[in-house]
Design a protein around this motif. Structure first.
Motif, short mmCIF file in Angstrom:
data_model
loop_
_atom_site.label_atom_id
_atom_site.label_comp_id
_atom_site.label_asym_id
_atom_site.label_seq_id
_atom_site.Cartn_x
_atom_site.Cartn_y
_atom_site.Cartn_z
N ASP A 436 22.58 67.42 16.80
CA ASP A 436 22.75 66.57 15.41
C ASP A 436 22.42 68.16 14.25
N PRO A 439 26.31 70.10 13.28
CA PRO A 439 27.18 69.90 12.23
C PRO A 439 26.78 70.73 10.79
N ARG A 440 25.28 70.82 11.11
CA ARG A 440 24.57 71.61 9.89
C ARG A 440 25.22 73.20 9.83
N LYS A 442 27.68 74.69 12.01
CA LYS A 442 29.02 75.10 12.77
C LYS A 442 30.32 75.04 11.87
N PRO A 444 33.05 73.52 10.17
CA PRO A 444 33.85 72.26 10.44
C PRO A 444 35.12 72.30 10.93
N LEU A 447 34.10 72.38 14.72
CA LEU A 447 33.62 71.25 15.18
C LEU A 447 34.87 70.31 15.39
N ALA A 448 35.63 70.10 14.46
CA ALA A 448 37.06 69.25 14.62
C ALA A 448 37.58 69.60 16.05
N ARG A 451 35.98 68.54 18.92
CA ARG A 451 36.13 67.01 19.10
C ARG A 451 37.68 66.66 19.68
N VAL A 469 28.55 67.22 21.54
CA VAL A 469 29.63 66.69 20.18
C VAL A 469 29.55 65.35 20.27
N ARG A 470 29.33 64.59 19.15
CA ARG A 470 29.69 63.15 19.10
C ARG A 470 31.22 63.11 18.91
#
Lengths: 471, 471
Positions: A436, A439-440, A442, A444, A447-448, A451, A469-470
């Motif tokens: 968690d 996301p602060r 990385k 975005p 991160l996408a 995913r 990664v969620r």
């Protein structure tokens, strides 16, 4: 049949552990995460691993791969809902082949790192991956977390030591990718995608690894260094002067080594007087392909120039292998000394080497402003820009009070790392500890993309959920 | 507005080429592939690249990224339906930063490789990527194809030289991944996924690359070697004796160098008599951090032992930098000599080093059985297991007759490579040349994973279609 009964039918009841027998698998090494598991399974072949994955996929049962269970981020510990199966790779522990002409060895995921170092040495070769947990960590876990350690400066991370992989995908298929090739440009680099993915995309069951010539001699030197800037300049001189013979460059704050010799009186600094009180020390290692005498002579030439240039105030060059080991032992004892002094708040960060001095200065100041009196235990692999930047309690502070400040201290340090272009996890990975935090810090877009990759390779999400990664 | 009008509005008419102006972009360097393009666009910033991608995505127009257009597999040439836009990165050619303390440089995709070598040298550093096309190829193309070259033995492929990337995704978003970190374990390795993907997943617009100390001296030696087995044993001895100072190890069949000196009389072998007629030669390069004298002394010691052991019959050690260059020039002239002798059928293959001798022997025999009298032009980077294994016409054969046999010769050589655990594309990539060869040699699980990645990162399939992998 229930999932448990099916697993027992597949592997034999002896290799499906339940109840209390799972205890040592459901607690992480540092004792920070306690999960629960439906079962721990211990297959002994790649085919069995694949069969377990297919079975779990059919029942939508989450899978948590586990090697030596020495990870520092809870990446191998299941959630506490008791739904997951822990898949231990411990019984896949064969060295399948050593090819000295190709300088490779092909090994299974459950091999203990130290056993691989020894197997390579018996074949007259070096497998250079080396880290504190090497006596119990497994190469599968090293691959899953892209482990680093003390030889990265010269030989790279686990990623750089790997030529091929065998992987069981999230569908329970086997990718036979055990190539022993230095060059292979036939498509996307799946190897490096699985390496470092912490078991969230599939399960690495075997790898073909690079071997190197054994150095003829190794020699170590300890230097007293006035400040971090000088340490960075010294690193530059050492790289120039020694080339690839420089296989180690560690920087340690003076208080680290001073604590080691205070707490472990059988250990001694090779300096007396002012040099022993130096605010910083650097440990350098040369691996020489000629002789120990040649290594020492090179040290004398280059370190002599560095002292003249004011980059170091004193230097002790090991006279023999025993002295070299004693110097390394000082470095390796820092975490033990730290533990003796009480719990600390640990950060495994990396930075561009050019920004490390500023990072240490500004972050120390920010912490003193917000948490007056806390201690700084700073050491690490300067050659890789990797610092273990740890924070200890103030003299008048209770341990519990420090630990209560942990989230805020993390925030200060990681914000500063981010502002200096660094990484909040240099070599330990993400696991559940930092999932968690990502996301602060990385991008975005990145991160996408992560995913999308997760969704593409593990569409049902059974592989090690809650790590990295969620969805 | 039409796509063309929109592109012109976005970039200015000067930077949207059409008609005859596209000719030099639609023909590949070897003249094997002629495509057609709706337009060639030349954006000059990452933001403009992203805008072009978004525009093309909106209109479902395929995009073909192009660097120096020196690729050998048609990877930068569009199909001949004239629907694609070629996106030239040539105007993104700035060196954004050189950080000597961190030993990194951050550069844009359109920088010519040689310009980067020079920029590094001016900063007192080495950027070791080096290959024949370095005067016109661009770093973006090197990254897209994970280029190799002559220094891979010591420094690795382009992948190994890269720390961070900036990428425009297939959606036209920008991933800001220009990290200058040696260690960063915060999630999936997207960097290595884009490197080597030949523009089929996104467009690399910039990279942060590793720099190294400039060697104090470089010294080269040419050895007459009796056979490939001896060459492999010599490589092992050289790795052991020189460690990481060994920066080059090329093996060449005797007929290659003998053709060079016959066709280019200004070049000479440093041997007379029998040694000049040796069936094989090896070229070794040492990069020394001490002195030229030290490098020569090391050569004399280790090569003397190799000759005593019968691994080489003769050795010539360069006395100075001019002689070193002359020896490299012999090696570099092989492709020119080959071209003088007529068209050949080229294979860029890699093998486990331990299997190279058997590969050469059995493949030569298979070819002589099926295509009696054809010539073998075999040379390459033995240190990386990478051979350029080329086939020339039989003495009584027309060039056209040889070329007509090309598909069958490919089949024989690539089947043999596959049977020896090798790769059918060591350093040139897949492009359109080998896209339909992959299903024959690639693990089907691996191919299926590649397709999933392609679908995940380029769902509409606009990125360089017809290259690397079919949907």
């Amino acid at each position: 049949m229930t999932v448990l009964a099916e697993l027992q039918a597949l592997l034999g009841a002896d290799h499906v552990l339940t109840g209390d027998d799972t205890d040592s698998y459901t607690l992480d090494w540092r004792g920070r995460y306690r999960g629960r598991a439906l079962a721990v399974v211990r297959p002994d072949s790649t085919e069995s691993v694949a069969a377990v994955v297919r079975l779990c996929a059919r029942h939508s049962v989450p899978l948590v791969p586990q090697g030596g269970n020495t990870g520092l981020c809870g990446g191998a510990t299941p959630a506490d809902d008791g739904k997951a199966v822990i898949l231990s790779l411990a019984r896949l522990n064969r060295v399948r082949a050593i090819d000295t002409d190709n300088d490779t060895m092909t090994v299974e995921a459950g091999c203990v790192l130290q056993a691989l170092q020894q197997a390579a040495e018996q074949a007259g070769r070096l497998f250079p991956l080396s880290l504190a947990a090497e006596g119990s960590c497994t190469i599968g876990g090293n691959l899953a977390t892209n482990a680093g350690g003390t030889q990265v400066l010269r030989y790279g991370n686990t990623r750089d030591l790997t030529l091929g992989l065998e992987v069981v995908t999230a569908d329970g298929e086997i990718w036979h990718g055990l190539r022993g090739l230095r060059k292979d440009n036939t498509g996307y680099d799946l190897r490096d995608l699985y390496i470092g993915s912490e078991g969230t995309l599939g399960i690495i069951t075997a790898a073909t690894l690079k071997l190197f010539p054994l150095p003829v001699a190794r020699c170590t030197a300890l230097l007293a260094v006035p400040d971090v800037e000088s340490g960075v300049q010294l690193l530059g001189r050492a790289r120039q002067g020694f080339g690839a013979a420089l296989t180690g460059f560690e920087l340690m704050a003076g208080n680290c080594l001073q604590a080691v010799v205070r707490l472990f009186p059988q250990q001694r600094l090779p300096f007396a007087g002012e040099s022993a009180q130096s605010p910083w020390f650097a440990l350098l290692e040369l691996s020489d392909s000629e002789s120990e005498a040649h290594a020492r002579e090179r040290f004398e030439t280059v370190l002599g120039e560095a002292i003249e240039a004011g980059l170091a105030t004193d230097a002790a060059i090991a006279e023999n292998i025993t002295q070299s080991r004693a110097l390394w032992h000082l470095r390796e004892s820092i975490p033990l000394a730290e533990a003796e002094l009480g719990k600390s708040i640990k950060h495994d960060v990396s930075l561009p080497i050019s920004r490390i001095a500023d990072f240490v200065r500004t972050t120390n100041a920010l912490l003193q402003r917000d948490f007056p009196g806390v201690g700084h235990v700073i050491f690490g692999h300067l050659g890789d820009g990797n610092l273990h930047y740890n924070v200890t309690r103030a003299p008048d502070q209770e341990e519990a009070a420090l630990l209560a400040q942990q989230p805020r201290i993390y925030g200060v340090v990681h914000d500063s790392v981010h502002a200096h272009g660094g990484s909040i996890s240099a070599e330990h990975g993400v696991g559940q500890l930092k999932i968690d935090e990502l996301p602060r810090y990385k991008d975005p877009v990145e991160l996408a993309l992560m995913r999308r990759i997760k969704k593409a390779l593990d569409p049902t999400g059974i592989m090690n959920p809650g790590k990295v990664v969620r969805p």
